[in-house]
Scaffold this motif. Structure first.
Motif, PDB file in Angstrom:
ATOM      1  N   THR A  38       0.843  -1.183   0.000  1.00 44.15           N
ATOM      2  CA  THR A  38       0.000   0.000   0.000  1.00 44.15           C
ATOM      3  C   THR A  38       0.884   1.242   0.000  1.00 44.15           C
ATOM      4  O   THR A  38       1.857   1.323   0.757  1.00 44.15           O
ATOM      5  CB  THR A  38      -0.898   0.019   1.260  1.00 44.15           C
ATOM      6  OG1 THR A  38      -1.682  -1.186   1.289  1.00 44.15           O
ATOM      7  CG2 THR A  38      -1.816   1.231   1.257  1.00 44.15           C
ATOM      8  N   LEU A  39       0.530   2.201  -0.854  1.00 48.62           N
ATOM      9  CA  LEU A  39       1.333   3.422  -0.961  1.00 48.62           C
ATOM     10  C   LEU A  39       0.420   4.629  -1.124  1.00 48.62           C
ATOM     11  O   LEU A  39      -0.531   4.585  -1.910  1.00 48.62           O
ATOM     12  CB  LEU A  39       2.296   3.322  -2.143  1.00 48.62           C
ATOM     13  CG  LEU A  39       3.252   4.499  -2.377  1.00 48.62           C
ATOM     14  CD1 LEU A  39       4.592   3.987  -2.927  1.00 48.62           C
ATOM     15  CD2 LEU A  39       2.679   5.528  -3.357  1.00 48.62           C
ATOM     16  N   ILE A  40       0.690   5.668  -0.358  1.00 51.89           N
ATOM     17  CA  ILE A  40       0.079   6.981  -0.561  1.00 51.89           C
ATOM     18  C   ILE A  40       1.191   7.913  -0.992  1.00 51.89           C
ATOM     19  O   ILE A  40       2.156   8.122  -0.255  1.00 51.89           O
ATOM     20  CB  ILE A  40      -0.616   7.498   0.707  1.00 51.89           C
ATOM     21  CG1 ILE A  40      -1.757   6.559   1.119  1.00 51.89           C
ATOM     22  CG2 ILE A  40      -1.149   8.913   0.473  1.00 51.89           C
ATOM     23  CD1 ILE A  40      -2.492   6.989   2.375  1.00 51.89           C
ATOM     24  N   ALA A  41       1.066   8.448  -2.203  1.00 52.45           N
ATOM     25  CA  ALA A  41       2.148   9.240  -2.786  1.00 52.45           C
ATOM     26  C   ALA A  41       2.382  10.511  -1.995  1.00 52.45           C
ATOM     27  O   ALA A  41       1.457  11.101  -1.424  1.00 52.45           O
ATOM     28  CB  ALA A  41       1.832   9.577  -4.238  1.00 52.45           C
ATOM     29  N   PHE A  98      -3.706   8.969  -6.318  1.00 58.16           N
ATOM     30  CA  PHE A  98      -2.380   9.152  -5.722  1.00 58.16           C
ATOM     31  C   PHE A  98      -2.056   8.017  -4.767  1.00 58.16           C
ATOM     32  O   PHE A  98      -1.199   8.165  -3.886  1.00 58.16           O
ATOM     33  CB  PHE A  98      -2.292  10.507  -5.003  1.00 58.16           C
ATOM     34  CG  PHE A  98      -3.266  10.698  -3.890  1.00 58.16           C
ATOM     35  CD1 PHE A  98      -2.919  10.431  -2.577  1.00 58.16           C
ATOM     36  CD2 PHE A  98      -4.558  11.132  -4.133  1.00 58.16           C
ATOM     37  CE1 PHE A  98      -3.822  10.604  -1.533  1.00 58.16           C
ATOM     38  CE2 PHE A  98      -5.467  11.314  -3.117  1.00 58.16           C
ATOM     39  CZ  PHE A  98      -5.109  11.052  -1.820  1.00 58.16           C
ATOM     40  N   THR A  99      -2.738   6.885  -4.939  1.00 62.96           N
ATOM     41  CA  THR A  99      -2.512   5.739  -4.068  1.00 62.96           C
ATOM     42  C   THR A  99      -2.303   4.478  -4.887  1.00 62.96           C
ATOM     43  O   THR A  99      -2.672   4.398  -6.056  1.00 62.96           O
ATOM     44  CB  THR A  99      -3.718   5.515  -3.131  1.00 62.96           C
ATOM     45  OG1 THR A  99      -4.868   5.122  -3.924  1.00 62.96           O
ATOM     46  CG2 THR A  99      -4.042   6.761  -2.346  1.00 62.96           C
ATOM     47  N   ALA A 100      -1.707   3.509  -4.261  1.00 61.95           N
ATOM     48  CA  ALA A 100      -1.630   2.152  -4.792  1.00 61.95           C
ATOM     49  C   ALA A 100      -2.037   1.211  -3.655  1.00 61.95           C
ATOM     50  O   ALA A 100      -1.394   1.261  -2.598  1.00 61.95           O
ATOM     51  CB  ALA A 100      -0.221   1.822  -5.286  1.00 61.95           C
ATOM     52  N   PRO A 101      -3.126   0.458  -3.852  1.00 60.03           N
ATOM     53  CA  PRO A 101      -3.964   0.372  -5.052  1.00 60.03           C
ATOM     54  C   PRO A 101      -4.794   1.630  -5.277  1.00 60.03           C
ATOM     55  O   PRO A 101      -4.963   2.450  -4.378  1.00 60.03           O
ATOM     56  CB  PRO A 101      -4.851  -0.838  -4.766  1.00 60.03           C
ATOM     57  CG  PRO A 101      -4.914  -0.899  -3.272  1.00 60.03           C
ATOM     58  CD  PRO A 101      -3.588  -0.449  -2.772  1.00 60.03           C
ATOM     59  N   ASP A 102      -5.334   1.755  -6.503  1.00 59.38           N
ATOM     60  CA  ASP A 102      -6.063   2.959  -6.897  1.00 59.38           C
ATOM     61  C   ASP A 102      -7.286   3.225  -6.033  1.00 59.38           C
ATOM     62  O   ASP A 102      -7.667   4.379  -5.822  1.00 59.38           O
ATOM     63  CB  ASP A 102      -6.512   2.855  -8.363  1.00 59.38           C
ATOM     64  CG  ASP A 102      -5.339   2.854  -9.329  1.00 59.38           C
ATOM     65  OD1 ASP A 102      -4.215   3.166  -8.884  1.00 59.38           O
ATOM     66  OD2 ASP A 102      -5.551   2.542 -10.508  1.00 59.38           O
ATOM     67  N   ASP A 103      -7.914   2.170  -5.541  1.00 60.51           N
ATOM     68  CA  ASP A 103      -9.179   2.335  -4.824  1.00 60.51           C
ATOM     69  C   ASP A 103      -8.991   2.548  -3.321  1.00 60.51           C
ATOM     70  O   ASP A 103      -9.958   2.514  -2.562  1.00 60.51           O
ATOM     71  CB  ASP A 103     -10.095   1.126  -5.068  1.00 60.51           C
ATOM     72  CG  ASP A 103      -9.461  -0.202  -4.630  1.00 60.51           C
ATOM     73  OD1 ASP A 103      -8.308  -0.182  -4.154  1.00 60.51           O
ATOM     74  OD2 ASP A 103     -10.122  -1.245  -4.784  1.00 60.51           O
ATOM     75  N   LEU A 104      -7.761   2.788  -2.895  1.00 61.32           N
ATOM     76  CA  LEU A 104      -7.525   2.966  -1.463  1.00 61.32           C
ATOM     77  C   LEU A 104      -8.303   4.166  -0.915  1.00 61.32           C
ATOM     78  O   LEU A 104      -8.848   4.105   0.189  1.00 61.32           O
ATOM     79  CB  LEU A 104      -6.030   3.151  -1.194  1.00 61.32           C
ATOM     80  CG  LEU A 104      -5.647   3.454   0.263  1.00 61.32           C
ATOM     81  CD1 LEU A 104      -6.081   2.319   1.194  1.00 61.32           C
ATOM     82  CD2 LEU A 104      -4.151   3.713   0.387  1.00 61.32           C
ATOM     83  N   THR A 105      -8.363   5.251  -1.673  1.00 63.53           N
ATOM     84  CA  THR A 105      -9.071   6.445  -1.199  1.00 63.53           C
ATOM     85  C   THR A 105     -10.530   6.127  -0.912  1.00 63.53           C
ATOM     86  O   THR A 105     -11.089   6.575   0.105  1.00 63.53           O
ATOM     87  CB  THR A 105      -8.967   7.578  -2.230  1.00 63.53           C
ATOM     88  OG1 THR A 105      -7.585   7.868  -2.480  1.00 63.53           O
ATOM     89  CG2 THR A 105      -9.647   8.837  -1.721  1.00 63.53           C
ATOM     90  N   LEU A 149     -12.370   8.087   6.934  1.00 63.27           N
ATOM     91  CA  LEU A 149     -11.037   8.663   7.041  1.00 63.27           C
ATOM     92  C   LEU A 149     -10.711   9.438   5.779  1.00 63.27           C
ATOM     93  O   LEU A 149     -11.261   9.164   4.708  1.00 63.27           O
ATOM     94  CB  LEU A 149      -9.989   7.562   7.260  1.00 63.27           C
ATOM     95  CG  LEU A 149     -10.100   6.769   8.565  1.00 63.27           C
ATOM     96  CD1 LEU A 149      -9.188   5.552   8.510  1.00 63.27           C
ATOM     97  CD2 LEU A 149      -9.749   7.641   9.759  1.00 63.27           C
ATOM     98  N   GLU A 150      -9.800  10.396   5.900  1.00 63.29           N
ATOM     99  CA  GLU A 150      -9.414  11.243   4.770  1.00 63.29           C
ATOM    100  C   GLU A 150      -7.930  11.513   4.820  1.00 63.29           C
ATOM    101  O   GLU A 150      -7.366  11.769   5.886  1.00 63.29           O
ATOM    102  CB  GLU A 150     -10.176  12.574   4.830  1.00 63.29           C
ATOM    103  CG  GLU A 150      -9.756  13.576   3.772  1.00 63.29           C
ATOM    104  CD  GLU A 150     -10.265  14.980   4.029  1.00 63.29           C
ATOM    105  OE1 GLU A 150     -10.001  15.877   3.193  1.00 63.29           O
ATOM    106  OE2 GLU A 150     -10.909  15.203   5.084  1.00 63.29           O
ATOM    107  N   TRP A 151      -7.291  11.426   3.647  1.00 63.23           N
ATOM    108  CA  TRP A 151      -5.884  11.818   3.520  1.00 63.23           C
ATOM    109  C   TRP A 151      -5.837  13.091   2.687  1.00 63.23           C
ATOM    110  O   TRP A 151      -5.894  13.060   1.459  1.00 63.23           O
ATOM    111  CB  TRP A 151      -5.063  10.729   2.857  1.00 63.23           C
ATOM    112  CG  TRP A 151      -3.593  11.046   2.809  1.00 63.23           C
ATOM    113  CD1 TRP A 151      -2.961  11.873   1.926  1.00 63.23           C
ATOM    114  CD2 TRP A 151      -2.578  10.579   3.711  1.00 63.23           C
ATOM    115  NE1 TRP A 151      -1.616  11.949   2.204  1.00 63.23           N
ATOM    116  CE2 TRP A 151      -1.361  11.155   3.300  1.00 63.23           C
ATOM    117  CE3 TRP A 151      -2.580   9.727   4.812  1.00 63.23           C
ATOM    118  CZ2 TRP A 151      -0.153  10.904   3.949  1.00 63.23           C
ATOM    119  CZ3 TRP A 151      -1.376   9.475   5.456  1.00 63.23           C
ATOM    120  CH2 TRP A 151      -0.186  10.059   5.029  1.00 63.23           C
TER     121      TRP A 151
END
Length: 526
Positions: free
Chosen positions: A121-124, A134-141, A149-151
């Motif tokens: 899992t990655l948040i750019a 801006f995440t991997a996977p794309d649907d993390l947001t 929750l919010e980034w």
């Protein structure tokens, strides 16, 4: 095998942290210090985050990953785009860990957009366009939204809050708190072998408000116990509480690392390198700069953006060049920090005028002018150290490095000014090369040799037993992992560097303009 927890405070410096530790304001960092070993972690030259974090990711200096500035120039043009993950011209340890089936949780590490495909899992991190995944996977947001929750991305722009510390600090605290909650959620609900997170509120706050927390600033003693001084220190207390929360999730045999990508020094005087070059007779501004210059800053910039939006001109019509290249011998090539200058060399630059036979003469004269220039107000030289490119860089991309590199003197920033040399406005701190490191783990012992940021990538892959396709400049830190730790090489997969297809554009023209606007808000572009 033990896991690794790496927590980075972007820009953290012992000269600022130590007084807070003595006051008891950072109990969780103190607890780490009581259990482990600390030292200074040497950054890169240049010291800004857009060169430093690629060195963290790759284990090589900028000369071998090719990222020297916050913008990169399209070959054969003067057009520039914000640098991205695709600008890094060598493999990162993410490639090694994914190939070894190691699970990664990576949060807000600058220059990880567009997010590479990883096992985990990655948040750019860094400056991001608003309407792209801006995440991997794309649907993390979407998953985070379901968890309420919010980034938040971007934010904390220094120039946006010029002389409005309350508004800046309120936003910094709110953005960071939301990111802390997401980080805790992902640590608890994903599988990971490496958890690496970067906290940028420290860097952003020290740029604008070092005069409240840095003992080397002349206003520190008068400011530190004021209401704003206490509120500024709360930014450090907030990430210290997060540090304790993250460390509480560690297993007994986990390796815990606390680092920064560079340190910080206070500044009371600032330089605009291009305008200083003009005073030296080396650079000439075009007539259009008087007309279009105001569009690069403040209210006129907002008006210009609205016109561009209304008429759909982004990526189609550029503002005229502010530099008159036909009369320019040298120009700033590290715009974000002013640490680099290049000669406008004929045959190399698109509008070069300096004959290659005159290169050494022109550069030597400029080296002398820059190195000996004295600020008439202070009697000090703004430039502490100055180097020819070949004295610093010997590697794959030395030919694209600035011809001259500089280290600012104490009390100075080589950027963030509107004139050649002036008192600092909103900025009160800027980067220095001495960062921080704390290591806690079963094999940790005192450092025998000074550690460097480029040592982190080989140390991380060795800690996790992942073979590497990167030939690092840095070393495995045996003081952290034990004397038997070593790197094991692997054959690189064919087909180029994963996630860095040079034929695929990282961002659109509209996105580049949006990202540049945020960089301008951060003061990196005048």
């Amino acid at each position: 095998m033990s896991r690794v927890i790496l927590i980075a405070w972007d820009g953290a410096d012992w000269r600022i942290l130590d007084p807070l530790l003595e006051q008891g304001a950072l109990p969780n960092l103190q607890a780490l210090l009581d259990r482990g070993q600390r030292d200074v972690l040497r950054s890169t030259i240049p010291t800004h985050s857009w060169s430093a974090w690629p060195s963290f990711l790759t284990g090589v200096d900028p000369v071998d990953h090719g990222v020297y500035d916050i913008l990169e120039t399209v070959p054969g043009t003067h057009k520039q785009y914000p640098v991205t993950y695709k600008s890094i011209k060598t493999r990162t340890f993410l490639d090694d860990l994914t190939a070894a089936d190691k699970r990664v949780l990576m949060l807000d590490v600058p220059l990880t957009f567009p997010p590479p495909k990883i096992n985990g899992t990655l948040i750019a991190g860094g400056v991001l366009p608003k309407h792209r995944a801006f995440t991997a996977p794309d649907d993390l947001t979407a998953d985070l939204v379901k968890a309420r929750l919010e980034w938040p991305i971007n934010g904390m722009s220094w120039t946006t809050y010029r002389n409005k510390p309350d508004a800046y600090l309120d936003e910094a605290y709110e953005v960071t708190q939301k990111r802390i909650k997401v980080s805790e959620h992902l640590m608890d609900n994903t599988e990971w072998d490496l958890m690496a997170s970067v906290w940028v509120s420290i860097d952003r706050t020290q740029h604008a408000l070092s005069n409240y927390v840095a003992p080397d600033h002349p206003d520190y003693l008068a400011n530190k116990d004021t209401r704003i001084g206490r509120k500024t220190a709360d930014i450090f207390r907030q990430v210290d509480e997060a540090l304790g929360s993250f460390v509480s999730r560690a297993r007994p045999d986990d390796l815990i690392l606390f680092i920064s990508d560079h340190g910080f020094q206070s500044c009371t005087r600032t330089v605009n390198m291009d305008r200083l070059l003009k005073e030296f007779g080396c650079l000439d501004f075009s007539a259009s700069s008087h007309v279009f210059g105001p569009m690069q800053w403040g209210p006129m910039r907002k008006v210009a953006r609205k016109v561009y939006d209304t008429l759909g001109l982004h990526g189609k019509v550029a503002l005229p060049q502010s530099v008159n290249w036909s009369k320019t011998k040298a120009y700033t090539t590290i715009r974000s920090t002013g640490e680099g200058v290049s000669i406008n060399l004929a045959g190399r630059e698109i509008d070069g005028i300096v004959d290659p036979g005159d290169f050494d003469k022109v550069r030597d004269e400029l080296l002398d002018r820059l190195g000996s220039f004295v600020d008439p107000k202070t009697g000090k030289t703004p430039v502490k150290e100055i180097y020819k490119r070949e004295e610093i860089f010997k590697g794959r991309f030395a030919d694209t490095a600035p011809d001259i590199l500089m280290v600012p003197n104490e009390g100075y920033s080589l950027t963030h000014a509107k004139t050649a040399l002036e008192d600092a406005d909103w900025v009160s701190g800027d980067h220095r090369i001495e960062g921080t490191i704390v290591a806690v783990g079963p094999d940790v012992k005192p450092f025998e040799a000074p550690p460097a940021l480029i040592d982190m990538a080989p140390t991380l892959v060795a800690a996790l037993g992942a073979p590497t396709a990167v030939k690092p400049t840095g070393r495995v830190l045996h003081e952290i992992l034990g004397s038997s730790a070593e790197l094991v090489s692997r054959e690189a997969s064919s087909g180029g560097i994963p996630g860095m297809d040079a034929n695929e554009s990282a961002v659109t023209d509209n996105e580049a303009d949006e990202m540049e606007e945020h960089l301008r808000g951060l003061g990196y572009i005048e």
